[in-house]
Design an enzyme around this catalytic site. Structure first.
Site, PDB file in Angstrom:
ATOM      1  NE  ARG A  71      -2.453   0.845   3.683  1.00  0.00           N
ATOM      2  CZ  ARG A  71      -2.558   1.917   4.474  1.00  0.00           C
ATOM      3  NH1 ARG A  71      -3.238   2.965   4.070  1.00  0.00           N
ATOM      4  NH2 ARG A  71      -2.005   1.925   5.668  1.00  0.00           N
ATOM      5  CD  GLU A 284      -3.672   4.586  -7.339  1.00  0.00           C
ATOM      6  OE1 GLU A 284      -4.109   5.341  -8.206  1.00  0.00           O
ATOM      7  OE2 GLU A 284      -3.174   4.996  -6.278  1.00  0.00           O
TER       8      GLU A 284
END
Lengths: 339, 339
Positions: A71, A284
């Site tokens: 992340r 994404e």
């Protein structure tokens, strides 16, 4: 085959966040000797965290392989020191490695680097080598602002970064230029800091001779290149006013944009102004924007739909955007057993 | 009538730069008592500086009135202290006033504010009042980052800025959100810092309730809104994920974009995604990009040509973009003797 070059592990079990919270809490304790500690997450937990998220979306949207990294907003290189960042990066990268081992057809790794404000980037070489040579990762995420929104380290074109670039070139891995969370209240992370960093990096490259020094160094600028394609005329004009070479010659052999632009008019612009060979498909997901666009009924981040909807792309254009450009930019994909 | 809402006095006689250099040099002298000093520039020099630049371009391009302010990159609020900034702002604004008096049909003033990092914005009220009430200026340029690239002051939505906003509302003047030069080596001024600040300000507005507190406060985000229109889907999606109202309701009564985007595809995108009533014609000439686009044979910053080339705009759309929106946003234009 459809390769999504920009996916983050945003759905990790809560144990990962607990680990991080313990690590951060320990920074306040002067008697604490930092140690990496352990993280207990089972393979089943990993599977569960992905099945109803990234894997489900891959199936639903018809994409195949995601180039997958920790992340981005979790990297938070501004927290603690280089040791904090090293332990945290190792933990996060090891999770990615386990996921890529569990789902070798679905994910291939890109690593977080143990950057820290003011610490020379060559400090990241050990973790980069481990991830590439031991784990089979094909790239890294490079944070141009480890301070988290105060921009206190030198520009990406400064020699400060050269030792890391030398290793990237030697290993044949590109970097995605990707900031993390912002600790500066001026910058919303995904709405401002990310886009700003993309724009900033491009302009740094435009004004320097970095790619004369590293002709094979490659960067992916995510989020569709920040504000750059929208201002393509400005950048062509600025380069010309500064007597720099045209953008194609100056940096388009080394700089690439992903397609994380969450509406059709933006994707159309990107595909119109940036050469097709410089555009890599990406979504994404599961990422910055999670919802469904009421104007279309589809997920904002289902970027494949926008590209599919552009009528003037040739079959070759599509193959380049969805697959071949990624194979060229991520050189180690070619030799990976996965593809 | 065609109103260009974004022009800077970038062509001032060299005496202005000499004044500034003396002012900066004096900062190094601890015995120095700062005083405003004098600037000697004749009316003929002013005329000469404009005749072959802004006035020539107005004639050639068929635009009428330029909303005119001091050179943005020259504001450099990070230099010296609040007194430095006050003297420098006064000098620059007085030049604009003289120009508007010499050419009342061609220019109307917008002021530079005497901002200084860490100094409360209410410190700018005196100069704002002087420019609006004595000189007839119709707006101000507000720098969201007086530090010049380190972003050390609070976001534009912080109560820190409220006293200035109260005065702006009372005077019925909008602010163009405009940073100045960057002293942070990461940020090229016109290629990164400007665009980043535009994007940043928009996201600050999106995440706050500023316009509940100031329903009639108005901002123009220049350079086509930075990266915002290109990422319009991202912003719609972020607002939705955060349970904010739709953008129209949230901020489009208060936030406007100019058309300083230097190629046709960018302008097309802007006109497609942003409501026409939120778009104000501007060129920023003579400004960021000075050259001629080899792809078109026209000046990059001749933005009127791009708008003229968009076939699907109605006559009403064009009147709004070229004139009526500016009259709505710059409320004092209505009452000005000039228009």
């Amino acid at each position: 085959m459809i390769i999504d070059c920009h996916g983050h592990y945003t759905t990790a079990p809560k144990e990962l966040e607990s680990y991080r919270q313990r690590q951060i809490a320990a920074l306040d304790d002067p008697s604490h000797v930092s140690s990496k500690g352990t993280l207990n997450i089972s393979d089943d937990q990993l599977r569960q965290s992905l099945e109803n998220a990234q894997l489900k979306f891959q199936r639903e949207r018809g994409t195949d392989l995601t180039i997958f990294s920790p992340r981005a907003s979790g990297m938070a290189h501004h927290i603690g020191n280089a040791t904090t960042s090293l332990h945290w990066s190792e933990i996060c990268n090891e999770l990615i490695h386990r996921i890529c081992t569990l789902y070798p057809d679905n994910f291939i790794g890109v690593c977080q680097l143990p950057q820290s404000p003011g610490v020379p980037p060559e400090n990241c070489i050990g973790e980069l080598k481990r991830c590439v040579l031991e784990f089979g990762f094909v790239g890294c995420n490079l944070n141009p602002d480890p301070s988290g929104g105060y921009w206190t380290d030198p520009p990406l074109t400064d020699r400060w970064w050269y030792p890391l670039y030398e290793k990237m070139v030697e290993l044949d891995v590109p970097a995605m230029v990707h900031v993390s969370s912002s600790c500066n209240p001026n910058f919303h992370a995904t709405g401002a800091h990310y886009i700003n960093a993309d724009t900033t990096a491009f302009m740094q490259f435009l004004t320097s001779d970095l790619f004369k020094d590293f002709p094979t160094l490659k960067f992916i600028i995510p989020h569709g290149g920040g504000g750059v394609p929208y201002h393509w005329g400005r950048y062509r004009g600025l380069a010309q006013d500064m007597k720099r070479p045209p953008l194609g010659e100056l940096l388009l052999r080394n700089v690439f944009f992903d397609t994380c632009v969450y509406h059709l008019p933006g994707i159309e612009l990107l595909l119109k102004v940036v050469p097709i060979e410089n555009i890599l498909f990406a979504s994404e997901m599961v990422g910055a924007v999670k919802g469904i666009d009421p104007e279309t009924g589809n997920y904002f981040d289902d970027t494949k739909r926008y590209i599919d909807a552009v009528p003037w792309l040739s079959a070759d254009d599509r193959r380049n955007i969805f697959e071949c450009n990624a194979r060229r930019v991520y050189g180690r994909l070619k030799t990976s057993r996965l593809v």
